[in-house]
Design a protein around this motif. Sequence first.
Motif, PDB file in Angstrom:
ATOM      1  N   LEU A  43     -19.515   2.763 -15.489  1.00 47.22           N
ATOM      2  CA  LEU A  43     -19.049   3.324 -14.131  1.00 47.22           C
ATOM      3  C   LEU A  43     -17.728   2.773 -13.976  1.00 47.22           C
ATOM      4  O   LEU A  43     -17.005   3.349 -13.077  1.00 47.22           O
ATOM      5  N   TRP A  44     -17.586   1.476 -14.097  1.00 46.28           N
ATOM      6  CA  TRP A  44     -16.041   0.971 -14.011  1.00 46.28           C
ATOM      7  C   TRP A  44     -15.018   1.801 -14.507  1.00 46.28           C
ATOM      8  O   TRP A  44     -13.986   1.919 -13.740  1.00 46.28           O
ATOM      9  N   ALA A  45     -15.277   2.218 -15.546  1.00 45.37           N
ATOM     10  CA  ALA A  45     -14.196   3.137 -16.243  1.00 45.37           C
ATOM     11  C   ALA A  45     -13.998   4.433 -15.531  1.00 45.37           C
ATOM     12  O   ALA A  45     -12.647   4.748 -15.311  1.00 45.37           O
ATOM     13  N   ARG A  46     -14.907   4.979 -15.062  1.00 42.41           N
ATOM     14  CA  ARG A  46     -14.904   6.034 -14.144  1.00 42.41           C
ATOM     15  C   ARG A  46     -13.980   5.778 -12.714  1.00 42.41           C
ATOM     16  O   ARG A  46     -13.334   6.655 -12.311  1.00 42.41           O
ATOM     17  N   LEU A  47     -14.460   4.789 -12.314  1.00 35.30           N
ATOM     18  CA  LEU A  47     -13.679   4.314 -11.017  1.00 35.30           C
ATOM     19  C   LEU A  47     -12.215   4.050 -11.442  1.00 35.30           C
ATOM     20  O   LEU A  47     -11.239   4.469 -10.601  1.00 35.30           O
ATOM     21  N   ALA A  48     -11.735   3.439 -12.124  1.00 39.96           N
ATOM     22  CA  ALA A  48     -10.417   2.999 -12.861  1.00 39.96           C
ATOM     23  C   ALA A  48      -9.754   4.640 -13.081  1.00 39.96           C
ATOM     24  O   ALA A  48      -8.450   4.805 -12.790  1.00 39.96           O
ATOM     25  N   VAL A  52      -8.849   3.526  -8.488  1.00 39.78           N
ATOM     26  CA  VAL A  52      -9.372   2.830  -7.623  1.00 39.78           C
ATOM     27  C   VAL A  52      -8.646   1.332  -7.727  1.00 39.78           C
ATOM     28  O   VAL A  52      -8.157   0.856  -7.051  1.00 39.78           O
ATOM     29  N   PHE A  53      -8.262   0.775  -8.986  1.00 41.79           N
ATOM     30  CA  PHE A  53      -7.876  -0.262  -9.344  1.00 41.79           C
ATOM     31  C   PHE A  53      -6.311  -0.276  -9.499  1.00 41.79           C
ATOM     32  O   PHE A  53      -5.611  -1.313  -9.014  1.00 41.79           O
ATOM     33  N   ALA A  54      -5.898   0.684  -9.454  1.00 41.89           N
ATOM     34  CA  ALA A  54      -4.258   1.014  -9.530  1.00 41.89           C
ATOM     35  C   ALA A  54      -3.798   0.925  -8.017  1.00 41.89           C
ATOM     36  O   ALA A  54      -2.507   0.621  -7.835  1.00 41.89           O
ATOM     37  N   LEU A  55      -4.676   1.170  -7.079  1.00 40.96           N
ATOM     38  CA  LEU A  55      -4.028   0.993  -5.708  1.00 40.96           C
ATOM     39  C   LEU A  55      -3.521  -0.326  -5.289  1.00 40.96           C
ATOM     40  O   LEU A  55      -3.178  -0.320  -4.451  1.00 40.96           O
ATOM     41  N   ALA A  56      -4.310  -1.427  -6.061  1.00 40.65           N
ATOM     42  CA  ALA A  56      -3.762  -2.640  -5.460  1.00 40.65           C
ATOM     43  C   ALA A  56      -2.363  -3.087  -6.273  1.00 40.65           C
ATOM     44  O   ALA A  56      -1.699  -4.142  -5.972  1.00 40.65           O
ATOM     45  N   VAL A  57      -2.000  -2.331  -7.226  1.00 41.12           N
ATOM     46  CA  VAL A  57      -0.746  -2.697  -8.259  1.00 41.12           C
ATOM     47  C   VAL A  57       0.469  -2.010  -7.660  1.00 41.12           C
ATOM     48  O   VAL A  57       0.295  -0.669  -7.621  1.00 41.12           O
ATOM     49  N   PRO A  58       1.633  -2.771  -7.612  1.00 38.75           N
ATOM     50  CA  PRO A  58       2.832  -2.129  -7.106  1.00 38.75           C
ATOM     51  C   PRO A  58       3.253  -0.995  -8.319  1.00 38.75           C
ATOM     52  O   PRO A  58       2.966  -1.272  -9.326  1.00 38.75           O
ATOM     53  N   GLU A  59       4.046   0.058  -7.709  1.00 40.63           N
ATOM     54  CA  GLU A  59       4.615   0.838  -8.572  1.00 40.63           C
ATOM     55  C   GLU A  59       5.455   0.640  -9.582  1.00 40.63           C
ATOM     56  O   GLU A  59       5.544   1.077 -10.539  1.00 40.63           O
ATOM     57  N   GLU A  60       6.338  -0.700  -9.374  1.00 42.56           N
ATOM     58  CA  GLU A  60       7.122  -1.192 -10.342  1.00 42.56           C
ATOM     59  C   GLU A  60       6.239  -1.583 -11.496  1.00 42.56           C
ATOM     60  O   GLU A  60       7.033  -1.702 -12.517  1.00 42.56           O
ATOM     61  N   HIS A  61       5.069  -1.937 -11.525  1.00 47.68           N
ATOM     62  CA  HIS A  61       4.004  -2.172 -12.656  1.00 47.68           C
ATOM     63  C   HIS A  61       3.353  -0.976 -12.926  1.00 47.68           C
ATOM     64  O   HIS A  61       2.165  -1.128 -13.541  1.00 47.68           O
ATOM     65  N   MET A 113      -5.942  -1.687 -14.629  1.00 48.86           N
ATOM     66  CA  MET A 113      -5.779  -0.360 -13.970  1.00 48.86           C
ATOM     67  C   MET A 113      -6.582   0.601 -14.520  1.00 48.86           C
ATOM     68  O   MET A 113      -6.981   1.747 -14.051  1.00 48.86           O
ATOM     69  N   SER A 114      -6.679   0.436 -16.132  1.00 47.55           N
ATOM     70  CA  SER A 114      -7.271   1.505 -16.916  1.00 47.55           C
ATOM     71  C   SER A 114      -8.754   1.507 -17.001  1.00 47.55           C
ATOM     72  O   SER A 114      -9.522   2.265 -17.566  1.00 47.55           O
TER      73      SER A 114
END
Length: 333
Positions: A43-48, A52-61, A113-114
């Motif tokens: 389920l975690w993989a589907r959320l990724a 979902v987890f990329a929303l907290a990471v800046p675009e520069e990364h 993120m993945s």
Amino acid sequence: MRFLLDDEQREFARALDGMLGSACTPGVVRSWAAGDHGPGRALWARLAEAGVFALAVPEEHEGLGPLPVELTVAFGELGRHAVPGPLAETAAAGALLGRLGGDAAHAWLPQLMSGKAVASLCVLSPGGSPYALDADAADAVFVVDGDTVRLAASHGPVQSSADPARRLARPLGGAVLAQGPAVTAAAAYAADVAALVTAAQALGLGRSLLERTVEYVRQRTQFGVTVGSFQAVKHRLADTLIALEFARPLVHAAALALAAGDPAAGREVAAAKVSACEAAYGAARTALQLHGAVGYTEEPDLSLWIRKARPLRAVWGTPAACRARVLADGPAG
């Protein structure tokens, strides 16, 4: 002030709701509590994949954010469906590494993120907890101690929680990843992210508990009438709804403040955290009382929601700590 989500944000919430609704999350929660992380990781993989987890990471990364409002939308649905795992901690770890950059960010952010890696985060501070959530299931446990962040080498014995799906352990040892004032600032921001998404998670949890309770009292009968027709029951449910609805704009306001880099964002986050978590805790108490004996048994899925409310209330800022933070600089608003 009234806060409204735009069409894209509402569609994102609907998409997550649909995905999680078809995922049989009660079974995932029970497996996670038993130490079987396979269904949860799937389920975690589907959320990724949904971002979902990329929303907290800046675009520069190569992330999608930081987008605090979208994070609250996502975590509201995660709470509503009682998804297990170190969700807030992974988002906060992404925020921490995104602020710090360097080799650790390069090594771990793509994996977070993945969905290939699950992370936990422990911020050691006066009055804070020395335990990391789900250290036994995480691929990386990041520990912040003052101006130092390290990657834990191992963890101590796993401790139980009020929520059987929340397993705690002390992180042990590990290599230093970064040190200095930048760590202190990044950790403060990451802790605010964790508190904000925990508030959103609690709001979703409370909403689900209220919906389940309303459905139950409409069906249960006593003295030949439905329990939901009793005035006292109506008042209890109305009070629960009001508390949740009053907390919602505070969560949105905190997300907007964090997105804008407002110096008072931490105070806004604290106000949102205490309001949302107290509302969710109240919803759990209402559900427990109005379900009667059913609410006290573990067999019904309801227990999986009820038992999450108290830990969410205590983690990433207890009610007392959040109130003290709000009052330190005057009322939030």
